[in-house]
Scaffold this motif. Structure first.
Motif, PDB file in Angstrom:
ATOM      1  N   ASP A   1       1.000 -41.822 -41.238  1.00  0.00           N
ATOM      2  CA  ASP A   1       0.622 -40.618 -41.993  1.00  0.00           C
ATOM      3  C   ASP A   1      -0.890 -40.487 -42.161  1.00  0.00           C
ATOM      4  OD1 ASP A   1       3.227 -39.747 -42.273  1.00  0.00           O
ATOM      5  OD2 ASP A   1       3.490 -40.612 -44.276  1.00  0.00           O
ATOM      6  N   SER A   2      -1.585 -41.609 -42.219  1.00  0.00           N
ATOM      7  CA  SER A   2      -3.028 -41.567 -42.482  1.00  0.00           C
ATOM      8  C   SER A   2      -3.814 -40.908 -41.350  1.00  0.00           C
ATOM      9  CB  SER A   2      -3.562 -42.981 -42.737  1.00  0.00           C
ATOM     10  OG  SER A   2      -3.545 -43.743 -41.540  1.00  0.00           O
ATOM     11  N   ASN A   3      -3.210 -40.771 -40.197  1.00  0.00           N
ATOM     12  CA  ASN A   3      -3.924 -40.197 -39.047  1.00  0.00           C
ATOM     13  C   ASN A   3      -3.584 -38.741 -38.767  1.00  0.00           C
ATOM     14  OD1 ASN A   3      -5.332 -42.573 -38.300  1.00  0.00           O
ATOM     15  ND2 ASN A   3      -3.434 -43.392 -37.452  1.00  0.00           N
TER      16      ASN A   3
ATOM     17  N   GLU B   1      -5.085 -44.145 -22.347  1.00  0.00           N
ATOM     18  CA  GLU B   1      -4.492 -44.625 -21.098  1.00  0.00           C
ATOM     19  C   GLU B   1      -5.153 -45.922 -20.639  1.00  0.00           C
ATOM     20  OE1 GLU B   1      -2.811 -40.628 -18.961  1.00  0.00           O
ATOM     21  OE2 GLU B   1      -4.976 -40.929 -18.930  1.00  0.00           O
ATOM     22  N   GLU B   2      -6.466 -46.019 -20.813  1.00  0.00           N
ATOM     23  CA  GLU B   2      -7.171 -47.260 -20.460  1.00  0.00           C
ATOM     24  C   GLU B   2      -6.670 -48.419 -21.300  1.00  0.00           C
ATOM     25  OE1 GLU B   2     -11.479 -47.095 -20.408  1.00  0.00           O
ATOM     26  OE2 GLU B   2     -11.399 -45.077 -19.546  1.00  0.00           O
ATOM     27  N   LYS B   3      -6.539 -48.199 -22.600  1.00  0.00           N
ATOM     28  CA  LYS B   3      -6.070 -49.274 -23.478  1.00  0.00           C
ATOM     29  C   LYS B   3      -4.643 -49.663 -23.125  1.00  0.00           C
ATOM     30  CE  LYS B   3      -5.360 -50.808 -28.202  1.00  0.00           C
ATOM     31  NZ  LYS B   3      -5.616 -50.577 -29.624  1.00  0.00           N
ATOM     32  N   PHE B   4      -3.786 -48.670 -22.888  1.00  0.00           N
ATOM     33  CA  PHE B   4      -2.391 -48.969 -22.573  1.00  0.00           C
ATOM     34  C   PHE B   4      -2.291 -49.797 -21.294  1.00  0.00           C
ATOM     35  CE2 PHE B   4       1.690 -48.043 -20.529  1.00  0.00           C
ATOM     36  CZ  PHE B   4       2.536 -48.510 -21.521  1.00  0.00           C
TER      37      PHE B   4
ATOM     38  N   PHE C   1      -2.392 -46.333 -32.386  1.00  0.00           N
ATOM     39  CA  PHE C   1      -2.367 -47.292 -31.279  1.00  0.00           C
ATOM     40  C   PHE C   1      -3.773 -47.551 -30.746  1.00  0.00           C
ATOM     41  CE2 PHE C   1      -2.218 -48.003 -26.646  1.00  0.00           C
ATOM     42  CZ  PHE C   1      -1.583 -49.238 -26.635  1.00  0.00           C
ATOM     43  N   LEU C   2      -4.574 -46.508 -30.615  1.00  0.00           N
ATOM     44  CA  LEU C   2      -5.917 -46.658 -30.056  1.00  0.00           C
ATOM     45  C   LEU C   2      -6.879 -47.341 -31.028  1.00  0.00           C
ATOM     46  CD1 LEU C   2      -7.682 -46.153 -27.590  1.00  0.00           C
ATOM     47  CD2 LEU C   2      -8.264 -43.929 -28.546  1.00  0.00           C
ATOM     48  N   SER C   3      -6.646 -47.172 -32.301  1.00  0.00           N
ATOM     49  CA  SER C   3      -7.549 -47.726 -33.301  1.00  0.00           C
ATOM     50  C   SER C   3      -7.497 -49.257 -33.331  1.00  0.00           C
ATOM     51  CB  SER C   3      -7.189 -47.187 -34.690  1.00  0.00           C
ATOM     52  OG  SER C   3      -7.984 -47.828 -35.669  1.00  0.00           O
ATOM     53  N   PRO C   4      -8.654 -49.905 -33.309  1.00  0.00           N
ATOM     54  CA  PRO C   4      -8.660 -51.370 -33.407  1.00  0.00           C
ATOM     55  C   PRO C   4      -8.442 -51.850 -34.852  1.00  0.00           C
ATOM     56  CG  PRO C   4     -10.898 -50.560 -33.220  1.00  0.00           C
ATOM     57  CD  PRO C   4      -9.991 -49.364 -33.107  1.00  0.00           C
ATOM     58  N   VAL C   5      -8.612 -50.939 -35.797  1.00  0.00           N
ATOM     59  CA  VAL C   5      -8.451 -51.284 -37.211  1.00  0.00           C
ATOM     60  C   VAL C   5      -7.055 -50.854 -37.653  1.00  0.00           C
ATOM     61  CG1 VAL C   5      -9.338 -50.929 -39.546  1.00  0.00           C
ATOM     62  CG2 VAL C   5     -10.914 -50.900 -37.597  1.00  0.00           C
ATOM     63  N   ASP C   6      -6.155 -51.821 -37.784  1.00  0.00           N
ATOM     64  CA  ASP C   6      -4.816 -51.493 -38.230  1.00  0.00           C
ATOM     65  C   ASP C   6      -4.202 -52.673 -38.974  1.00  0.00           C
ATOM     66  OD1 ASP C   6      -3.683 -51.344 -34.767  1.00  0.00           O
ATOM     67  OD2 ASP C   6      -4.229 -53.076 -35.947  1.00  0.00           O
TER      68      ASP C   6
ATOM     69  N   VAL D   1       2.358 -55.617 -32.611  1.00  0.00           N
ATOM     70  CA  VAL D   1       3.639 -55.441 -33.307  1.00  0.00           C
ATOM     71  C   VAL D   1       3.595 -54.200 -34.193  1.00  0.00           C
ATOM     72  CG1 VAL D   1       5.188 -56.433 -35.054  1.00  0.00           C
ATOM     73  CG2 VAL D   1       4.304 -57.872 -33.212  1.00  0.00           C
ATOM     74  N   ASP D   2       2.526 -54.063 -34.986  1.00  0.00           N
ATOM     75  CA  ASP D   2       2.425 -52.906 -35.870  1.00  0.00           C
ATOM     76  C   ASP D   2       2.314 -51.609 -35.074  1.00  0.00           C
ATOM     77  OD1 ASP D   2      -0.133 -53.892 -35.087  1.00  0.00           O
ATOM     78  OD2 ASP D   2      -1.094 -52.685 -36.640  1.00  0.00           O
ATOM     79  N   ASP D   3       1.595 -51.653 -33.957  1.00  0.00           N
ATOM     80  CA  ASP D   3       1.484 -50.466 -33.102  1.00  0.00           C
ATOM     81  C   ASP D   3       2.866 -50.054 -32.590  1.00  0.00           C
ATOM     82  OD1 ASP D   3      -1.049 -52.271 -32.729  1.00  0.00           O
ATOM     83  OD2 ASP D   3      -1.726 -50.242 -32.312  1.00  0.00           O
ATOM     84  N   ALA D   4       3.649 -51.046 -32.180  1.00  0.00           N
ATOM     85  CA  ALA D   4       4.998 -50.768 -31.674  1.00  0.00           C
ATOM     86  C   ALA D   4       5.871 -50.138 -32.754  1.00  0.00           C
ATOM     87  CB  ALA D   4       5.643 -52.052 -31.149  1.00  0.00           C
ATOM     88  N   VAL D   5       5.733 -50.605 -33.994  1.00  0.00           N
ATOM     89  CA  VAL D   5       6.525 -50.044 -35.093  1.00  0.00           C
ATOM     90  C   VAL D   5       6.115 -48.597 -35.359  1.00  0.00           C
ATOM     91  CG1 VAL D   5       7.113 -50.242 -37.546  1.00  0.00           C
ATOM     92  CG2 VAL D   5       6.961 -52.303 -36.135  1.00  0.00           C
ATOM     93  N   VAL D   6       4.811 -48.313 -35.362  1.00  0.00           N
ATOM     94  CA  VAL D   6       4.327 -46.949 -35.604  1.00  0.00           C
ATOM     95  C   VAL D   6       4.771 -46.019 -34.467  1.00  0.00           C
ATOM     96  CG1 VAL D   6       2.259 -45.497 -35.806  1.00  0.00           C
ATOM     97  CG2 VAL D   6       2.403 -47.645 -37.082  1.00  0.00           C
ATOM     98  N   ILE D   7       4.656 -46.475 -33.236  1.00  0.00           N
ATOM     99  CA  ILE D   7       5.099 -45.661 -32.092  1.00  0.00           C
ATOM    100  C   ILE D   7       6.608 -45.411 -32.198  1.00  0.00           C
ATOM    101  CG2 ILE D   7       5.426 -45.646 -29.574  1.00  0.00           C
ATOM    102  CD1 ILE D   7       2.508 -45.083 -30.354  1.00  0.00           C
TER     103      ILE D   7
END
Length: 169
Positions: free
Chosen positions: A20-22, A44-47, A93-98, A110-116
Motif C-alpha cells: 500500500d505504501s507505494n 527487468e534488469e533486476k529480475f 520489488f525494485l526498491s532495495p529498502v524493504d 521472500v518479502d518481495d515474493a509475498v508482496v507480488i
C-alpha cells in the motif's frame, strides 16, 4: 497468510502495508510514460539478475508486459485500481529498502515474493483477461503474417508470369 523461509517470516499484514505504501508512486508513474518505461527497464534488469525464488516471482515479466501494453494504450481493459496495485508491487520489488534487504541471498526476496503474490491475488482475474487478450493478439498477428506471405507469393508468381510473357514476345 505467513510465508516462512529459513526462519524468516513475513506476515500478510506486513506485506500489505508495504504494498500500500507505494500506491501513490504507482499513480505518478502511470501518468509519466517516460519515467514508467525507465522504471520497467530497471525492473527487468533486476529480475534477470535474481537467483532463487524465481518460481515465486515468475509472473513479474507478465505484469511488466501488461503495464507496457497499458501505458501504450494497447490494452486498457483493466480497472485503474488493479493496475495501480500491480505497479505498486513492482515498485516494492525494485526498491532495495524493504522488509528484508535484497542483499541477503534468496531470503532477501521472500518479502518481495509475498508482496507480488498479494498483488497477483488482488488482480488475478485481470491478469487472466490480459493473457487471453494477448493470445488473441498473437493469433491475429500470425494470421496477418500468413496473409502477407501468401500475398507476396502471389505477387512473385504474377511477376514471374509477366517476365515469361515478356520473354516470349
Amino acid at each position: 497468510m505467513q510465508k516462512k523461509n529459513d526462519g524468516v517470516k513475513v506476515t500478510e499484514k506486513q506485506a500489505k502495508k508495504a504494498w500500500d505504501s507505494n500506491k501513490k508512486d504507482a499513480e505518478e508513474l502511470l501518468n509519466d510514460e517516460k519515467k514508467m518505461n525507465n522504471f520497467l527497464n530497471q525492473l527487468e534488469e533486476k529480475f534477470s539478475a535474481v537467483s532463487g525464488l524465481t518460481e515465486k516471482l515468475k509472473d513479474i515479466p507478465l505484469i511488466v508486459e501488461l503495464v507496457r501494453a497499458y501505458i501504450k494504450k494497447e490494452y486498457t481493459e483493466i480497472p485503474i485500481g488493479s493496475i495501480i496495485g500491480l505497479v505498486s508491487a513492482l515498485i516494492y520489488f525494485l526498491s532495495p529498502v524493504d522488509l528484508i534487504p535484497d542483499v541477503i541471498p534468496v531470503i532477501g526476496y521472500v518479502d518481495d515474493a509475498v508482496v507480488i503474490a498479494l498483488a497477483i491475488r488482488f488482480a488475478y482475474t485481470d491478469l487472466e483477461d490480459f493473457k487471453k487478450w494477448k493470445a488473441i493478439q498473437e493469433e491475429k498477428a500470425e494470421a496477418e503474417r500468413v496473409v502477407e506471405s501468401e500475398e507476396q507469393e502471389l505477387q512473385e508468381e504474377e511477376q514471374e508470369q509477366d517476365n515469361t510473357s515478356t520473354a516470349e514476345v
